[in-house]
Write a protein that holds these residues in place. Sequence first.
Motif, short mmCIF file in Angstrom:
data_model
loop_
_atom_site.label_atom_id
_atom_site.label_comp_id
_atom_site.label_asym_id
_atom_site.label_seq_id
_atom_site.Cartn_x
_atom_site.Cartn_y
_atom_site.Cartn_z
N LYS A 17 0.85 -1.20 0.00
CA LYS A 17 0.00 0.00 0.00
C LYS A 17 0.88 1.25 0.00
N ILE A 19 3.11 4.47 0.26
CA ILE A 19 4.42 4.92 -0.22
C ILE A 19 5.26 3.72 -0.70
N ARG A 39 2.58 -8.10 4.16
CA ARG A 39 1.96 -9.24 4.86
C ARG A 39 0.57 -9.56 4.35
N THR A 40 -0.04 -8.70 3.53
CA THR A 40 -1.38 -8.98 3.01
C THR A 40 -1.29 -9.50 1.59
N ASP A 60 5.02 -11.51 7.59
CA ASP A 60 4.79 -10.51 8.65
C ASP A 60 6.15 -10.18 9.25
N LEU A 61 6.60 -8.95 9.03
CA LEU A 61 7.94 -8.57 9.47
C LEU A 61 8.07 -8.48 10.99
N ASN A 85 10.42 0.36 4.46
CA ASN A 85 9.26 1.26 4.45
C ASN A 85 8.13 0.80 5.39
N SER A 137 11.54 7.18 7.65
CA SER A 137 11.31 7.73 8.98
C SER A 137 10.16 8.73 8.89
N TYR A 151 4.78 6.13 18.25
CA TYR A 151 5.22 6.34 16.86
C TYR A 151 6.43 7.27 16.83
N LYS A 155 10.31 6.35 15.52
CA LYS A 155 10.98 7.04 14.42
C LYS A 155 12.25 7.75 14.92
N THR A 182 6.58 14.72 6.04
CA THR A 182 5.42 15.20 6.79
C THR A 182 4.25 14.27 6.46
N VAL A 184 1.39 12.33 4.73
CA VAL A 184 1.01 11.94 3.36
C VAL A 184 -0.34 11.24 3.49
N THR A 186 -2.02 8.72 2.85
CA THR A 186 -2.19 7.28 2.63
C THR A 186 -3.15 6.77 3.70
P1 NDP Z 1 0.50 2.49 4.86
O1 NDP Z 1 -0.14 2.14 6.16
O2 NDP Z 1 -0.33 3.08 3.80
O3 NDP Z 1 1.27 1.21 4.26
C1 NDP Z 1 2.14 0.50 5.08
C2 NDP Z 1 2.50 -0.81 4.42
O4 NDP Z 1 3.37 -1.53 5.30
C3 NDP Z 1 1.29 -1.69 4.17
O5 NDP Z 1 1.42 -2.38 2.94
C4 NDP Z 1 1.34 -2.66 5.35
O6 NDP Z 1 0.71 -3.90 5.12
C5 NDP Z 1 2.85 -2.85 5.48
N1 NDP Z 1 3.16 -3.39 6.80
C6 NDP Z 1 2.82 -2.88 8.00
N2 NDP Z 1 3.19 -3.72 8.98
C7 NDP Z 1 3.78 -4.79 8.38
C8 NDP Z 1 4.34 -5.99 8.85
N3 NDP Z 1 4.37 -6.30 10.15
N4 NDP Z 1 4.87 -6.86 7.95
C9 NDP Z 1 4.85 -6.59 6.63
N5 NDP Z 1 4.31 -5.47 6.12
C10 NDP Z 1 3.77 -4.58 6.99
O7 NDP Z 1 1.71 3.46 5.26
P2 NDP Z 1 2.39 4.67 4.45
O8 NDP Z 1 2.59 4.29 3.04
O9 NDP Z 1 1.68 5.91 4.80
O10 NDP Z 1 3.80 4.74 5.21
C11 NDP Z 1 4.99 4.20 4.68
C12 NDP Z 1 6.14 4.66 5.54
O11 NDP Z 1 6.21 6.08 5.57
C13 NDP Z 1 6.05 4.22 7.00
O12 NDP Z 1 7.33 3.89 7.47
C14 NDP Z 1 5.52 5.44 7.69
O13 NDP Z 1 5.85 5.46 9.06
C15 NDP Z 1 6.21 6.54 6.91
N6 NDP Z 1 5.55 7.82 6.99
C16 NDP Z 1 4.23 7.96 6.63
C17 NDP Z 1 3.62 9.18 6.73
C18 NDP Z 1 2.18 9.38 6.40
O14 NDP Z 1 1.62 10.44 6.78
N7 NDP Z 1 1.53 8.50 5.67
C19 NDP Z 1 4.35 10.38 7.22
C20 NDP Z 1 5.73 10.13 7.54
C21 NDP Z 1 6.29 8.89 7.42
P3 NDP Z 1 -0.76 -4.17 5.78
O15 NDP Z 1 -1.67 -3.15 5.20
O16 NDP Z 1 -1.04 -5.55 5.34
O17 NDP Z 1 -0.58 -4.01 7.26
#
Ligand code: NDP
Length: 246
Positions: A17, A19, A39-40, A60-61, A85, A137, A151, A155, A182, A184, A186
């Motif tokens: 999903k 980023i 993991r999905t 699942d990480l 990520n 981060s 959180y 980070k 900042t 995003v 998502t």
């Molecule tokens: P999303 O929640 O949209 O996507 C996260 C992805 O990581 C999903 O595919 C999720 O899978 C996967 N994931 C989570 N936990 C696990 C796990 N245990 N094992 C394997 N996969 C896992 O997040 P974003 O795209 O928004 O965020 C991406 C990165 O950017 C993160 O590190 C976040 O902290 C960082 N970030 C995001 C911001 C934001 O505002 N969105 C701002 C700043 C940083 P599943 O859906 O199956 O859990």
Amino acid sequence: MEMCFSGRRALVTGAGKGIGRATALALARCGAEVTAVTRTRADLDSLVLECPSIRPVCVDLADWDATDAALRDDVIGPIDLLVNNAACATLQPFLEVTPEEFDKAFNVNVKAVLHVSQLVARGMKTRGRGGAIVNLSSQASQRALQDHTVYCATKGALDMLTRVMALELGEHQIRVNSVNPTVVMTEMGRLGWRDPDKARTMTSRIPLGRFAEVEDVVNSVLFLLSDKSSMTSGVTLPVDGGFLAC
Ligand code: NDP
């Protein structure tokens, strides 16, 4: 700036999903052989439909042993570029933080980054051709945000992990950097900021006056993975419209 990753092998975690997914697709468009980890299963299926060259790995990480089995060098093969990520976020006021949420967040946001990086960097070291690692981060590593105790702490730890990895892996020509976005919008971003009044409290503190787009973050990740940043290691690069500068 044109980015070319032909002949490079990339691994992106959390690629189902947001980023991570956009990063995996962008790397594949730029010629990299991409391994996408999440993991999905359904997210991986749709990702491969969208880009059939991507190799999916479902794990699942948070599970150390399962990660070991899925991502060992002799299982996934050589990796040149790693994007850590995957992360999770749960909002809880400080006084209500539970040990379960604390452990879950540190397991995925910090411990899994260390583990996946160990698995990949060992292979990079053995092959002797260097590599690049980018950790996702956040601005939350450096600013206190309401209800983001755990959180923010994960980070902050991740920024320090990035620096120590840069220190110790540099001699193997492995560069390690982080991007610190900042908000995003998502799935994760919507969790904390979908309420327009709350969103305004944040955008009003961002000099550019808006949240980041997924593409803003992906562009910075690709830059830090590419040879265009070949002398850059150990940085935490804000993608925040100036938020951290103020
Ligand atoms: P999303 O929640 O949209 O996507 C996260 C992805 O990581 C999903 O595919 C999720 O899978 C996967 N994931 C989570 N936990 C696990 C796990 N245990 N094992 C394997 N996969 C896992 O997040 P974003 O795209 O928004 O965020 C991406 C990165 O950017 C993160 O590190 C976040 O902290 C960082 N970030 C995001 C911001 C934001 O505002 N969105 C701002 C700043 C940083 P599943 O859906 O199956 O859990």
